[in-house]
Design a protein around this motif. Sequence first.
Motif, short mmCIF file in Angstrom:
data_model
loop_
_atom_site.label_atom_id
_atom_site.label_comp_id
_atom_site.label_asym_id
_atom_site.label_seq_id
_atom_site.Cartn_x
_atom_site.Cartn_y
_atom_site.Cartn_z
N PRO A 96 -0.08 -1.24 -8.61
CA PRO A 96 0.16 -2.09 -7.02
C PRO A 96 -0.03 -1.11 -6.01
CG PRO A 96 2.35 -1.65 -8.30
CD PRO A 96 1.13 -1.29 -9.36
N ASP A 97 0.14 0.13 -6.15
CA ASP A 97 -0.21 1.16 -5.21
C ASP A 97 -1.53 1.87 -5.17
OD1 ASP A 97 2.63 0.72 -4.21
OD2 ASP A 97 3.37 2.16 -5.65
N ASP A 98 -2.27 1.37 -5.89
CA ASP A 98 -3.73 2.01 -5.92
C ASP A 98 -4.37 1.54 -4.63
OD1 ASP A 98 -6.52 2.29 -6.51
OD2 ASP A 98 -6.36 1.49 -8.44
N PRO A 99 -4.66 2.61 -3.91
CA PRO A 99 -5.31 2.26 -2.73
C PRO A 99 -6.80 1.82 -2.66
CG PRO A 99 -4.56 4.61 -2.55
CD PRO A 99 -4.43 3.95 -4.24
N ALA A 100 -7.74 2.06 -3.69
CA ALA A 100 -8.88 1.76 -3.77
C ALA A 100 -8.73 0.12 -4.29
CB ALA A 100 -9.79 2.23 -4.77
N LEU A 101 -7.85 -0.14 -5.06
CA LEU A 101 -7.69 -1.40 -5.45
C LEU A 101 -7.15 -2.39 -4.32
CD1 LEU A 101 -7.67 -3.69 -7.81
CD2 LEU A 101 -5.37 -2.91 -8.18
N SER A 147 -0.04 3.93 1.74
CA SER A 147 0.08 4.41 0.28
C SER A 147 0.52 5.76 0.28
CB SER A 147 -1.26 4.20 -0.35
OG SER A 147 -1.29 4.85 -1.69
N ASP A 148 1.44 6.18 -0.80
CA ASP A 148 2.05 7.51 -0.74
C ASP A 148 0.76 8.49 -1.67
OD1 ASP A 148 4.19 6.92 0.43
OD2 ASP A 148 5.35 6.53 -1.58
N GLN A 149 -0.17 7.74 -1.95
CA GLN A 149 -1.14 8.37 -2.94
C GLN A 149 -2.62 8.26 -2.38
OE1 GLN A 149 -1.90 6.23 -6.63
NE2 GLN A 149 0.36 5.51 -6.55
N PRO A 150 -2.79 8.85 -1.11
CA PRO A 150 -4.21 8.53 -0.64
C PRO A 150 -4.86 9.54 -1.68
CG PRO A 150 -2.98 10.14 0.63
CD PRO A 150 -2.14 9.66 -0.45
N ILE A 151 -6.35 8.87 -1.98
CA ILE A 151 -7.22 9.35 -2.76
C ILE A 151 -8.56 9.61 -2.15
CG2 ILE A 151 -5.98 8.64 -4.77
CD1 ILE A 151 -8.23 6.51 -5.10
N GLU A 152 -9.26 10.59 -2.47
CA GLU A 152 -10.72 10.58 -2.38
C GLU A 152 -11.67 9.73 -3.01
OE1 GLU A 152 -14.01 14.09 -2.40
OE2 GLU A 152 -12.28 14.64 -1.03
N LEU A 153 -12.25 8.82 -2.50
CA LEU A 153 -13.22 7.89 -2.98
C LEU A 153 -14.79 8.28 -2.90
CD1 LEU A 153 -11.49 4.63 -1.85
CD2 LEU A 153 -11.13 5.62 -3.89
N GLU A 154 -15.45 7.76 -3.84
CA GLU A 154 -16.73 7.98 -3.93
C GLU A 154 -17.47 6.87 -3.54
OE1 GLU A 154 -20.87 9.62 -6.39
OE2 GLU A 154 -18.86 10.49 -6.71
N THR A 155 -18.06 6.55 -2.53
CA THR A 155 -18.72 5.07 -2.17
C THR A 155 -20.02 4.86 -2.90
OG1 THR A 155 -20.07 5.90 -0.21
CG2 THR A 155 -17.62 4.83 0.14
#
Length: 129
Positions: A54-59, A86-94
Amino acid sequence: MAKSALALVFFAAIAAFPAAAQVQEGTELAAGNLARGETTSAIASLEIQREASPDDPALLINLGIAYAHMGKDQMARAMFDAALKSDQPIELETADGKATDSRRLARKAMAMLERGEFRASASRVAQRD
């Protein structure tokens, strides 16, 4: 880059999130559905995945994009806002190979929503779904 292509870049970003194989398979299915204009199916798949993460920022970002494509701006805004908080910001590769922070991507998606850049996509989706 075309607006619809930018949305697909956001959607492709979800593959960068480390998740269970089952979630990854569902993500690929949802991405394919969205690319084909089958947004209702994409949302169904993403909502199932959200139950597990539920907290997956990419999702959340990709679900927001799918809702925006359906013209459901309030739901899209809620997903983008949840990704921002989100408490867990992540680095995403586009899809174009660029790395970006999930909060930055969520802000960009929110700005696109506010400018109405998803509306053209919403009308195309209504014709397919």
